[in-house]
Design an enzyme around this catalytic site. Structure first.
Site, PDB file in Angstrom:
ATOM      1  N   LYS A  56       0.945  -1.402  -0.074  1.00  0.00           N
ATOM      2  CA  LYS A  56       0.111   0.367  -0.200  1.00  0.00           C
ATOM      3  C   LYS A  56       0.837   1.304   0.172  1.00  0.00           C
ATOM      4  O   LYS A  56       1.664   1.681   0.365  1.00  0.00           O
ATOM      5  CB  LYS A  56      -1.364  -0.208   1.133  1.00  0.00           C
ATOM      6  CG  LYS A  56       0.130  -0.240   2.533  1.00  0.00           C
ATOM      7  CD  LYS A  56      -0.501   0.475   3.943  1.00  0.00           C
ATOM      8  CE  LYS A  56       0.014  -0.116   4.953  1.00  0.00           C
ATOM      9  NZ  LYS A  56      -0.998  -0.323   6.204  1.00  0.00           N
TER      10      LYS A  56
ATOM     11  N   TYR B 100      12.340  32.026   5.150  1.00  0.00           N
ATOM     12  CA  TYR B 100      10.689  33.213   5.517  1.00  0.00           C
ATOM     13  C   TYR B 100      10.650  33.526   7.221  1.00  0.00           C
ATOM     14  O   TYR B 100      11.340  32.498   7.622  1.00  0.00           O
ATOM     15  CB  TYR B 100       9.626  32.087   5.149  1.00  0.00           C
ATOM     16  CG  TYR B 100       9.269  31.622   3.856  1.00  0.00           C
ATOM     17  CD1 TYR B 100       9.142  32.999   2.827  1.00  0.00           C
ATOM     18  CD2 TYR B 100       9.825  31.105   2.744  1.00  0.00           C
ATOM     19  CE1 TYR B 100       8.620  33.193   1.083  1.00  0.00           C
ATOM     20  CE2 TYR B 100       9.569  30.873   1.253  1.00  0.00           C
ATOM     21  CZ  TYR B 100       8.856  32.408   1.140  1.00  0.00           C
ATOM     22  OH  TYR B 100       8.339  32.457  -0.416  1.00  0.00           O
TER      23      TYR B 100
HETATM   24  C1  LIG Z   1      -0.190  -1.362   6.803  1.00  0.00           C
HETATM   25  C2  LIG Z   1      -0.613  -2.649   7.882  1.00  0.00           C
HETATM   26  C3  LIG Z   1       0.366  -3.927   7.846  1.00  0.00           C
HETATM   27  C4  LIG Z   1       1.517  -3.485   8.218  1.00  0.00           C
HETATM   28  O1  LIG Z   1       2.924  -2.909   8.975  1.00  0.00           O
HETATM   29  P1  LIG Z   1       3.837  -2.974   9.149  1.00  0.00           P
HETATM   30  O2  LIG Z   1       4.025  -1.959  10.331  1.00  0.00           O
HETATM   31  O3  LIG Z   1       4.606  -1.566   8.429  1.00  0.00           O
HETATM   32  O4  LIG Z   1       4.347  -4.208   9.031  1.00  0.00           O
HETATM   33  C5  LIG Z   1      -0.240  -4.908   8.001  1.00  0.00           C
HETATM   34  N1  LIG Z   1      -1.533  -4.777   8.124  1.00  0.00           N
HETATM   35  C6  LIG Z   1      -2.067  -4.203   8.282  1.00  0.00           C
HETATM   36  C7  LIG Z   1      -3.839  -4.077   7.930  1.00  0.00           C
HETATM   37  C8  LIG Z   1      -2.108  -2.784   7.354  1.00  0.00           C
HETATM   38  O5  LIG Z   1      -2.650  -1.640   7.036  1.00  0.00           O
END
Ligand SMILES: *Cc1c(COP(=O)(O)O)cnc(C)c1O
Length: 375
Positions: free
Chosen positions: A38, A267
């Site tokens: 993702k 700035y």
């Molecule tokens: C993002 C996510 C993970 C992975 O988590 P990490 O801490 O990056 O390993 C696992 N399960 C779900 C449902 C997630 O949304």
């Protein structure tokens, strides 16, 4: 390349594969490792990452939304692709068209999938998300029995897996993960299915700290990209082979200038020089993922030495103090994230300056800059 940016994110495919193999060993060789890709693979590029991991045997991928899953399939990624955040009812047919696996948490989604399945004379395998204590997405454990019974009544729906998510698996000494895991295990006998159930609840923290929770499948995110979910504490506590950071981010010096004492920089003049100062102007700002909260805080590497940001980070520029670094000239390489000479700036260190976590830094740099892939 003509017209390319000064700013470059470099992604090491060999480090990615090193982390994948390390996590497989930690989870247990019989455990499937689902690669969480993702957020464009946490800034590393979803399709490139999925392709590389496919080559070394990864067969399960996880994304937030349906559109990401479709992009993966259209890029030719094989294996099982899980959509974690539900879907618009009108798009339900996509799960069949693209052979995707929905993670469901309401009966309405299951009903629409069921009616599509019946229309096509097909079955669809779904996983159910259970909220065992994260207090985020999912049905409550006490509702699982009736939910499972309702699913079993829907033609074409096959309950193939049950998922949960840990809120505190990065804390190796917390009892929370095991308590939540036990809650998860207690509901599983209520699963009504003809399939062998795939249970998955472990994230990176759990793979590293509580490998006994990995069941049939574990979902690796941040650790695939080379970072410990608990940051520097995780690196320090690592007794075995270490994860390798996958991303680095570099730029170059755009201009060098010397100013006297008492001059305001950038700035708002929120930095005033206290002595004659040599500044390097760099073409990196918050538009490039360098958070404005890093103003006056972050350090970069130039000539193997550290230079601190002075004044506010602008949209496309920032200034660093190179008074103590000899011979800095226009075009010199600047490292924001990664190694130069003997020193290294990690995503954890930057996250510390931002009061955030490595995850956010990787998304910011990775998703706002040109990426280059190396072995
Ligand atoms: C993002 C996510 C993970 C992975 O988590 P990490 O801490 O990056 O390993 C696992 N399960 C779900 C449902 C997630 O949304």
């Amino acid at each position: 390349m003509i017209g390319s940016s000064f700013n470059k994110v470099t992604v090491s495919l060999s480090a990615l594969c090193h982390n994948y193999h390390l996590l497989r060993r930690r989870a247990g060789e019989n455990v499937k490792l689902l690669a969480m890709v993702k957020a464009d693979a946490y800034g590393h590029g979803m399709i490139k990452v999925a392709r590389e991991l496919s080559k070394v045997g990864c067969e399960s991928f996880g994304v937030a939304e349906l559109c990401e899953a479709i992009n993966l399939r259209e890029a030719g990624i094989k294996g099982e692709i899980f959509v974690f955040l539900g879907f618009p009812i009108a798009d339900a047919a996509c799960f069949f068209d693209y052979n995707l696996t929905p993670i469901i948490f309401d009966i309405e989604s299951a009903e629409v999938l069921s009616s599509k399945a019946v229309m096509r004379n097909q079955e669809i395998r779904v996983h159910v998300k259970v909220d065992c204590g994260m207090t985020r997405l999912g049905i409550f454990p006490e509702d699982f029995e009736s939910f499972s019974a309702e699913l079993a009544m829907l033609p074409g729906i096959v309950l193939a897996g049950v998922a949960s998510h840990f809120p505190r698996a990065d804390e190796a000494d917390s009892d929370n993960t095991i308590e939540q895991f036990e809650r998860f295990l207690r509901i599983l006998p209520y699963a009504l299915t003809k399939d062998d159930l795939v249970r998955h609840t472990a994230n990176s923290g759990a793979i590293l700290n509580f490998p006994e929770t990995c069941c049939e499948m574990a979902r690796a995110g941040i650790a695939l990209y080379g970072y410990y979910p608990d940051g520097v504490a995780g690196i320090a506590a690592e007794k075995k082979e270490k994860l390798q950071p996958v991303m680095s981010f570099s730029s170059q010096v755009l201009q060098v200038k010397i100013v006297p004492a008492g001059v305001g920089v950038s700035y708002g003049h929120c930095f005033i020089t206290s002595k004659p100062t040599r500044l390097a102007v760099l073409p990196v700002g918050y538009e490039d993922g360098l958070s404005r909260s890093l103003s006056n805080k972050a350090e970069v590497l130039i000539g193997g030495k550290r230079a601190r940001i002075r004044g506010r980070v602008c949209m496309n520029l920032c200034m660093v103090d190179v008074t103590d670094i000899e011979g800095v000239t226009v075009g010199d390489e600047v490292i924001f994230l990664g190694r130069q000479g003997k020193d290294c700036i990690s995503s954890d260190e930057i996250a510390g300056w931002m009061d955030s976590i490595s995850y956010e830094v990787l998304c910011l740099f990775g998703n706002n800059n040109e990426r280059k892939y190396i072995e």
